[in-house]
Design a protein around this motif. Sequence first.
Motif, PDB file in Angstrom:
ATOM      1  N   LEU A 464      -6.207  -8.821  10.931  1.00 24.44           N
ATOM      2  CA  LEU A 464      -4.841  -9.283  11.574  1.00 24.44           C
ATOM      3  C   LEU A 464      -3.691  -9.321  10.573  1.00 24.44           C
ATOM      4  N   VAL A 465      -4.134  -9.268   9.098  1.00 25.04           N
ATOM      5  CA  VAL A 465      -3.366  -9.363   7.966  1.00 25.04           C
ATOM      6  C   VAL A 465      -2.886  -7.805   7.820  1.00 25.04           C
ATOM      7  N   THR A 466      -3.827  -6.766   8.191  1.00 22.09           N
ATOM      8  CA  THR A 466      -3.064  -5.591   8.102  1.00 22.09           C
ATOM      9  C   THR A 466      -2.358  -4.911   9.195  1.00 22.09           C
ATOM     10  N   GLY A 493      11.874  -7.057   1.711  1.00 26.12           N
ATOM     11  CA  GLY A 493      11.650  -8.049   0.676  1.00 26.12           C
ATOM     12  C   GLY A 493      10.261  -8.794   0.812  1.00 26.12           C
ATOM     13  N   LEU A 494       9.823  -8.976   2.276  1.00 29.84           N
ATOM     14  CA  LEU A 494       8.702  -9.640   2.564  1.00 29.84           C
ATOM     15  C   LEU A 494       7.342  -8.931   1.813  1.00 29.84           C
ATOM     16  N   LEU A 495       7.589  -7.630   2.339  1.00 25.86           N
ATOM     17  CA  LEU A 495       6.498  -6.783   1.702  1.00 25.86           C
ATOM     18  C   LEU A 495       6.129  -6.890   0.025  1.00 25.86           C
ATOM     19  N   ALA A 496       7.413  -6.624  -0.701  1.00 18.02           N
ATOM     20  CA  ALA A 496       7.511  -6.802  -2.036  1.00 18.02           C
ATOM     21  C   ALA A 496       6.929  -8.014  -2.550  1.00 18.02           C
ATOM     22  N   ASP A 497       7.388  -9.031  -1.912  1.00 14.84           N
ATOM     23  CA  ASP A 497       6.856 -10.465  -2.110  1.00 14.84           C
ATOM     24  C   ASP A 497       5.472 -10.425  -2.178  1.00 14.84           C
ATOM     25  N   PHE A 498       5.033 -10.126  -0.741  1.00 18.29           N
ATOM     26  CA  PHE A 498       3.337 -10.107  -0.523  1.00 18.29           C
ATOM     27  C   PHE A 498       2.652  -9.359  -1.547  1.00 18.29           C
ATOM     28  N   TRP A 499       2.784  -8.049  -1.783  1.00 23.26           N
ATOM     29  CA  TRP A 499       2.131  -7.305  -2.685  1.00 23.26           C
ATOM     30  C   TRP A 499       2.129  -7.620  -3.955  1.00 23.26           C
ATOM     31  N   THR A 525     -13.606  -5.460   0.201  1.00 17.38           N
ATOM     32  CA  THR A 525     -13.547  -5.485   1.673  1.00 17.38           C
ATOM     33  C   THR A 525     -12.260  -5.454   2.106  1.00 17.38           C
ATOM     34  N   MET A 526     -11.296  -6.204   1.512  1.00 16.43           N
ATOM     35  CA  MET A 526     -10.058  -6.488   2.097  1.00 16.43           C
ATOM     36  C   MET A 526      -9.073  -5.132   2.076  1.00 16.43           C
ATOM     37  N   LEU A 527      -9.373  -4.509   0.902  1.00 23.09           N
ATOM     38  CA  LEU A 527      -8.482  -3.132   0.675  1.00 23.09           C
ATOM     39  C   LEU A 527      -9.312  -1.891   1.624  1.00 23.09           C
ATOM     40  N   GLN A 528     -10.645  -2.033   1.810  1.00 20.44           N
ATOM     41  CA  GLN A 528     -11.229  -1.223   2.565  1.00 20.44           C
ATOM     42  C   GLN A 528     -10.792  -1.277   4.032  1.00 20.44           C
ATOM     43  N   GLU A 588       4.164   2.018  -1.137  1.00 15.47           N
ATOM     44  CA  GLU A 588       3.427   2.388  -2.452  1.00 15.47           C
ATOM     45  C   GLU A 588       2.700   1.301  -3.195  1.00 15.47           C
ATOM     46  N   HIS A 589       3.160   0.152  -2.869  1.00 18.64           N
ATOM     47  CA  HIS A 589       2.520  -0.966  -3.558  1.00 18.64           C
ATOM     48  C   HIS A 589       1.016  -1.118  -3.385  1.00 18.64           C
ATOM     49  N   PHE A 590       0.845  -0.634  -2.119  1.00 15.57           N
ATOM     50  CA  PHE A 590      -0.656  -0.941  -1.661  1.00 15.57           C
ATOM     51  C   PHE A 590      -1.616   0.355  -2.778  1.00 15.57           C
ATOM     52  N   GLU A 591      -1.337   1.578  -3.015  1.00 18.60           N
ATOM     53  CA  GLU A 591      -2.135   2.389  -3.926  1.00 18.60           C
ATOM     54  C   GLU A 591      -1.921   1.789  -5.610  1.00 18.60           C
TER      55      GLU A 591
END
Length: 1767
Positions: A464-466, A493-499, A525-528, A588-591
């Motif tokens: 759901l978070v994904t 901004g939401l994405l930046a704050d979250f990551w 697991t979350m990242l997968q 990009e925050h993800f990687e």
Amino acid sequence: MGGKNKQRTKGNVRPSSSGRAAELLTREGGVIPGFVGFDSTVTSELSYVPAVHGAEEIDNLVDADFRLVLRKLSKRDGVTRLKAVQDFGSMCQERDAEDVKGVLPFWPRIYCKISVDHDRRIREATQQAFEQLVLKVRRSLAPFLKSLMGHWILSQCDTYTPAASAACQAFQAAFSPPKQPEALSFCKDEILNVLQDILLKETADTLSDPQSVTEEEREAKYVRMLTSSLLGVKRLLSLLPQDDRMALEQRLAQLVTSGKFWKYSKHKTPQVRGAFFEMVCALCEFTPGLVQAEAARFCPAVLLSIDDTDPLVLPPVWEAVLHVVSTIPDCWTHVNAKKGFLPKLWALLKEGGKGMAKALHPNLMPLLSKLPQQVTDPTLDFYTTFFTSLIHGLSSERAATSPSESAVIVTSAVECLRYCILHNTGEEEDQRRIRTMFISQQLLPLLERALENSSLQNGPLFLLVTELLVSWEKRAGVHSGSEANESKEVFQGLLADFWEGLGLLFVRYADNEEADPQALEGVATMLQVMRYPERVNRKHVQKKKSVKISLSKTEVNERSGVEGDGVEKPFQTVSDLVNETFGSPQTEHFEDVVCQLAQLCLVHVNEKKSERHLVFLSLLLRSFHTPRVLSKLVEFDDKITKDGEKKDEVNVNNPAVQFLLERVVVWLAEKDRSDTEHLVEMVFSSLCCCSQQEATRILNHITTMNLQWGIILQIIQRACADAETLKSYRDWLKGSVLGEQLLGLTKELCNVGCNSSSVSSSSRPSWTLISLVLSQHHNNEPLIGEVYMEKILEKLHATLSETKSLSDAGNMEPLISFICDVASTFFSSVQDCLLLQSAEELLLTVFQLIAQDQTHTHLSDSLLEKLKKAFVAGVQSLVQHSEYEANEGGFLHSAALWVMNQLVTVSLDIKSLQVLVLAVQKIVETIISVCDQDSHLLIKFFTYLTPSQTGWSRIRQALPPQWVKVPLLDSRYRGVCEKPSMDIWKCKVSNKLPAHLCACALLGKVIRTATVVPCDQNKANYPSHLPNLKHTVAELLYALQWCKEVEYSPTVVSAYHSLLTDWGLSQGLHSLVPTTDLLETLYSRSVELGGLWSLTLEDYIDTNNLEDTHSASLRKLYGSADSLFPGSESKLSTLQVLCSYMTKDDRETLVALAASGIINWQDNENVSGCLAVLLCCLQADTHVEEEVVQAVLATMMEWRNSKEDWFLFSSDLSQATTDQLSLTVEMMRFLSWLVPNCSTGLGNSQWDFLLCSMLAWLETASDNVSSLWNPWVQLFVCENTALIVELNDFFASPSPDVLEKLPELASEWSDFFVEGIYNLLLPLPVSITEAFTEPDDPTFPLAVLESVGVALNYVPMQQLNQNSLPARFIAGQKTNLPEPLQTLLNTFCPLLLFKARPLQITVYHLLEKVMPQLPVCDGEGDNNKPEDDRDEPCLSPPASLMAILSTCEELCDNILAGLQVGEFAVVQSLSVEYSCILGYLLAWKLLLIFFKSSPSHLRAHYAQYLKRSCSLNKLLLHLFKLMPENPIYPGQGSDSKENKTFFTESLSLVVDDSDRVERELPHLACSVYYSTVQDLPAMVRLWWNSQEKRVSAAVEKFTIKYISPVLSAQEISSVQSSTQMFDSMTVKARSAAREVIATYSVDDIFIELVIQLPQNYPLGSITVESGRRVGVAVQQWRNWMLQLSTYLTHQNGSIMEGLALWKNNVDKRFEGIEDCMICFSVIHGSNYSLPKKACRTCKKKFHSACLFKWFTSSNKSTCPLCRETFF
């Protein structure tokens, strides 16, 4: 008044006054009055009572059967009503429509009553019956709809689902869907009347009768009716057209305005509350105007009930909440949300919905969308409290234990969060704070909680978070093709704050030396999930149940109308998310976060050797094996070796190769590493970024690093994970580097396993590796190179071959187990694997291991099962190949040769044979399962298994010769033996089976398995395709005959025969071969070989009754009779078999040839054979001229003079040949035939020859007892005694012609020959038992004892009384017997215990003859003794008999010690126990005969002896363990009217009768018990009274059932048939009444006594009743009655003997002899003495025994009468 039971006056046919009144009312009114039961209104009374005379017309409209059923419906009994309803439904279905329509006027009232019955079964049955009624009457139901419909709607809402379903089904059967609204519209008022009455007027007491229904049942019915009524309103509104709903609003308003209606929202019963809220939902949906008008009542009732968490109430409450907030715009004006609604909501959310999250939480987001600002102010606090409470619910007990509850809460929280963020995207400060709060205080803490909770990790949260992040990225413009959005910066901004927050969270967990492995796994697991959401979704759906998160259809429609276009509609389910492809986050925050974590892991691994961080790094690389991540890892590592710089440019430029060689390979090589699976995964993650050549070089490098084999196994398993991976690494797998390493491993494992008794656990992965590379195939290609696979198999076979040749193979069990696992996997998974020569050799070795007994191989059961499975898999793989041929050198040929070698060279026991046969059977079954029964493989295999004719002959000759003895002594076989020695007959058959028996069992089982007839085939039309079947079947019949002739002894032969029986071979397999073919085969073998083949032929002819069915074939066998005339022993044996089947002419031809050969004996060398042929024909009732017989006899008499040595008179038989013995035996047989058949033609000289020869032979036999080990000598004695028996029978009733012709012959026989015979015969049993002391010895001459015993049955009494036995006396033995009789007893009594049944029976018959004479001797001795003054004198029966009885008694005590009285002891026939018990019972049988023959006074003395020794007590206890519970005589037909038992049928103890041995012991026990209760009734009665209750009850029950009727009838019959005459007394008997009447008369005195036998006679006391009496005083009369009762009760004898004793007593009284004043009797009841001891004072006389008892019991020496001292 109350004349219910009065007699009606004759002729009064008028009914009662009430009946007349009813008739009057009917006539005057013209209608049937309502109170009788026909009013259309619904009342509480149920009745179908057209009970008055005015109603006959209407009553006649109803069928009689229907009338009866309808009346039963008014009964109180529930079962009766249920049966009536069911019958009514059946009748509606079966009867004509007109008959059913007659019931309609009465049905509404009955239906309205029983449709709400207390019993739910009746309610269900009512609806089912109603359906049948509706289907039958159709439109005719219309007039009655209004009276039915109210309760019909109620029934459709019944709380018992089956009843409601049945009512709905009936409704659908009556009205089609379009017609249903019309029907309800027609009856809407009546329906609402019924429902309103129940809701507003009725109570529990008005709905049910308080007098007949319990309070609990009344309350239950009331609750059920309330629930059904509330749901009925809902159903009515849902089905009515809109116009009719509007029309009903006014009436519904009356219901809604009622105070009683609103009380239902707080009703104590949950189902009523639930139904109430469901009705509220319906009102909101269908009558919104009415709801808005009554908003002041609706809003508090619904909105303030949200804390009702009952499972039945909560779903409708929340549905009602959503309806109310949607239907009533100003609903919050009627409720204080801050104080009333929200606190309850927060409490409910914090507790996770109290276990009702699935019903509650999907409603939260719709509720949020309807909450006005006045409720949510201040918004930040509201949202904070809402989400805090919502997430806090995850901590509740129910959510913590239920993954589905937790998933619903998580889904609701994320979707509400997503919804709230979408509605707070403004730039205002308060909305920014709200968004920050959502990220920092709600979402990130929720994720942090998930990292520590495996249940949340496995739930839908990460998914759901994904999806939430992807949707934000789309709105932030990260994804290509995203739509322009004015809130783009907000979402960025939401994405930046979250990551940023998530990265800090991850680092906090990972940058810790003691990091929690579960948390690290959660991060991975979350990242997968974020990386590959589509993979996780598929996996998630397979394992997790979908959780529905949606509104009802109505609410969806409302939402779509209320919300704007910009609002998302969160009506998805988790499964919907799976089907919706939304991709992974692309920011990009993800990687960056992944790279940061990977570098952090590398730091901890390098510096602190952290294993958990290494595992975490492996998990990260599994999902993120990208060049950027690997480059970051390589760049981060500053230490690059110089060797690395020198490597190829490709390696330097490829970070994956660099990372593998410098890092991963080093980690793999570390010695102390236990878990390497994550490193292997890291290898393959890195190889994904390498070319195929690079991957091969790196894997070859790893293979040669001497790593643990478990690591290589993991690498190969990972390389074979799927077809794509396998293709990528094919070059490495097929290469020489890996192949050589595996071959070296195989050699090492086999060497280590052979040299050590245990295989370490470290070698287990190595074996698994070998198994994997041999069995893993792809596209029918081996995993490794074929060359290396062949070499590995050869090594395994060589190792296994070594183990099977060792006796301690069990020590290498672990090694064998590993090889077995490898072979099993290889055979079962590799197609055409058996085409390899090494694979066939391996399979043969496995077969040899499973075909040998575990005592030889020492293999465990589990390993043996493994080997069997591997073997079956190998054979299946072998025979499945179409090109396989069973050629020489192949598996099937080699296996067959090995099996035959085992049979011939190895002595097998039963267990070994079973194992071998079952192993061969597995081959046969596998071939049949894959091919069919006529497969060429099966035929070839059977051919290989079958020995040649030479082979059969060799193993047949090795069979032990002990089979000769039985048929020889039974005269079924006439054979000779060249040099018989004692060793041949003394040698017992070993516990190993001969090879011939083993081969027959094996081949028989193969044939049986291969010729199983399919179910759809006829046995006659299903021929066998196996070759040479007739020879194999003939050999099997030969083996069975051998077992039969050795009498299935010893135990190994018996076990072998049982084995054949279990396998279905005990009857042979002759049904598989044509009869003529098999007959010819057996005949040719018999003529050629004779011996046992002849007996096999005979048995085959008899068993299959071929004399009747194939008589022509039998005659065709021999052609002409002279073809069988003996030229050889085998022809003689065959002729003996076929003689009885020959024609009369053939037999006469043989007689002529034989007689000619005998008469011309000088020219014939085979005189014995000619004599044998003659006897065969004579025994087959062939007519022979008397001249021929005389000529043969004259020839024998001539031999007596010229060839006396042929007769063996006075010869040493141990030196005689079997030919000589056979000739003598044939002469005996001829003479035995002469006596009954041709005695009239014999002259004086011929009789002299016959009798003198017989006596001379008998003398020879008695002189050669020590030679009786020889079966031919035994036959000599047996035939001689048979001649003696024939002579005894002849002279017992000699022919008048013979006596007239030879008048002195009979006297010569009785005066001379009888004495000579029995002087020689009587000592013979003793001599035999002294010479042969072991009856179980194979040489023991049991047949001789049997034949001698038959002859001794004829011994005359004179010979027994004046026997010439050697004197035998025992020191200290008291006896009154003459010396010959005492010697006879002392000689033969001990033989009662000898373990030879014929001898025991013989001794019994001898002693039985002398027993009646023995008491006479004691009587003579007793008369000379002075009278004994003791209590009761006792006298012992014969001492020798009592001694043997005492010995037997002890043995029986030990044998029967473990049994209770009434339990039947099963004794094996002819065992040691059998002999002991038989001797014991025979001894008692003799003792009872002795007792019965004794006079009365001696019998009392003997009885006293038995009483003191307690022998009888023990006997009776033993008998009740030996007598069967149901002593039915065998052989009775089921329709037999007579119930024969062992007590009604006399026992015949025959010496030579072996057929009845099994039932002999029980019958003998019953016979002994019967004799005991007959001859010793008083002692048995005394014993019975002294036993405990259980024993006495069992004894009495058995005696009453089986003995008392027989014994009572015999007593009465003996009285009736008695020849005993009494002076002055007459005795009569009444058999029907079991009475004996004795009448005594002297002068004027007349006495009549009635003796009544009890039902349990003789256990119960005999009653004596008075008949008529004249001239006798009352006291004297009573004394005499008491005396007779005492005599009959306490004396051991019959009723007649008791009466005689009593009469004697009365006679003495009349003679003037006074009674003894102690026992009041003249004659003593035990010793029959007269009163002789007189008191000197009072002169009264007493019995000595009475005085003795008086003195000892009173401890005084005074006179019983005058009390003076007695002296």
